[in-house]
Enzyme design. Structure first.
Site: not given
Ligand code: UT7
Length: 351
Positions: A115, A278, A308
């Site tokens: 990134c 970014h 992204n």
């Molecule tokens: O360029 C740099 C690249 N990366 C980033 O900048 C990523 C930075 N992080 C993020 O953007 C966020 O952490 C994410 C968008 C990736 C994830 O969001 P979050 O609010 O941190 O969610 P989480 O990983 O804590 O997951 C929460 C829930 C989980 O379910 P449970 O365990 O609470 O039942 C996940 O399994 O959301 C679930 N989940 C989804 N649900 C529906 C994860 N991905 C998805 C999805 N659709 N695509």
């Protein structure tokens, strides 16, 4: 002598992939994706026709034309990507060939800073221009993520975020007082290298510090083997990301590195005319905007349309802002990135 952005271009593949379409491949919803990331749709390249290199070439041709030069005037290529056409050689030489520049035998450098790749590339180019070594550097960021994503439920947290595209700039020397790159700031910390990574295929052979969490060391992997059947069978050939850890670090490091650049230049945050972060996650950018106290019109967000696009996200967003007439001569533009590595950095440039 300073470095100016003399021309800029972008390329987005035609195919629009909505959140709704993703729900047909994996267990996700439009609401979840929008709430957590702000993304509404992204673009995917056309398989068997487009690659990271061809998209880069399309963006580069526009940047070259806008710089008022011809491809033959380019004297160095810098290519930033995490999704290269080949494991090696890098895309730099492929772009050189694609642009028909093999006769000029110019150098081509590949940047692997994910990134932050475009910011690292700008910093490298800036040094070459300031020393007088090159006069027309072509810098591109291009990504074809759609080839390497996991479309099963397991990969949903990563897959919904990423999109394909390319952005390019032509960099030239300038002696104008109120123009050019003021400074670049680069950082990295490898502590969490595997938390946002694509570990396989790789030459680690299953024995690498930091990979324990992913089931290594694995005695079934013979040393020296690059790809194993187990990697294919166990769906281990896709990226992994500990999203919350990345998020927490990003919201700290983005403002930190922007402030560092401003301090180096002796400027206050009010001096920023346009911040181009970014495009990692709209929520990250909104957080950074709040911490920096910047109004909406001073921050570029287009992740809603393109997702992204990693190394391509800054040049695409910068190009779109330029095309929308949001950048005027003399404006102070701040570019900032954070991502896999972790690596992060910023650039302050007077347009
Ligand atoms: O360029 C740099 C690249 N990366 C980033 O900048 C990523 C930075 N992080 C993020 O953007 C966020 O952490 C994410 C968008 C990736 C994830 O969001 P979050 O609010 O941190 O969610 P989480 O990983 O804590 O997951 C929460 C829930 C989980 O379910 P449970 O365990 O609470 O039942 C996940 O399994 O959301 C679930 N989940 C989804 N649900 C529906 C994860 N991905 C998805 C999805 N659709 N695509």
């Amino acid at each position: 002598m300073k470095t100016k952005i003399a021309g800029i271009g972008k390329y987005l593949p035609k195919r629009v992939v909505t959140n709704q379409e993703l729900t047909t491949y994996m267990d996700t919803t439009n609401e979840w994706i929008i709430e957590r990331t702000g993304i509404e749709e992204r673009r995917y390249a056309e398989k068997h026709k487009e690659t990271t290199t061809t998209m880069a070439a399309a963006a580069a041709r526009i940047a070259i034309e806008r710089a008022g030069i011809t491809p033959e005037d380019i004297d160095f290529i810098i290519f930033a990507t995490l999704s290269p056409d080949y494991y090696f050689p890098g895309c730099g030489v492929l772009l050189q060939r694609e642009l028909g520049l093999t006769k000029t035998e110019i150098g081509a450098l590949d940047i692997r800073n994910q990134c932050t790749g475009f910011v690292y590339g700008l910093s490298v180019a800036d040094q070459f221009i300031k020393t007088g070594m090159y006069k027309n550097i072509l810098l591109v960021g291009s990504e074809m993520h759609s080839m390497g994503l996991d479309f099963s439920d397991e990969g949903r947290a990563v897959t919904v975020i990423f999109g394909d595209g390319a952005g390019a700039v032509v960099l030239q020397p300038t002696t104008k007082e109120n123009q050019g790159i003021l400074n670049t700031v680069l950082h990295s910390d490898g502590t969490h290298a595997e938390e946002l990574a694509m570990i396989n295929p790789g030459s680690h052979g299953g024995y690498h510090l930091g990979t324990e969490k992913f089931g290594y060391p694995d005695p079934s992997i013979p040393g020296g083997v690059f790809v194993t059947q187990k990697m294919v069978d166990d769906n281990m050939l896709t990226p992994n990301m500990t999203g919350q850890l990345v998020f927490k670090n990003a919201v700290v490091k983005f403002p930190e590195v922007i402030k560092e650049g401003l301090a180096k230049a002796g400027l206050e945050k009010e001096a920023i005319d346009l911040l181009v972060p970014h495009q990692a996650n709209l929520r990250i950018s909104q957080f950074v905007q709040k911490v920096m106290g910047l109004p909406d019109e001073k921050v570029v967000n287009n992740i809603q349309k393109y997702g992204n696009t990693t190394a391509a996200s800054i040049p695409i967003a910068l190009c779109e802002a330029f095309e929308d007439g949001r950048i005027n001569e003399g404006d102070l533009v701040c570019l900032a990135a954070f991502g896999s590595g972790f690596t992060w950095g910023s650039v302050l440039v007077r347009w």
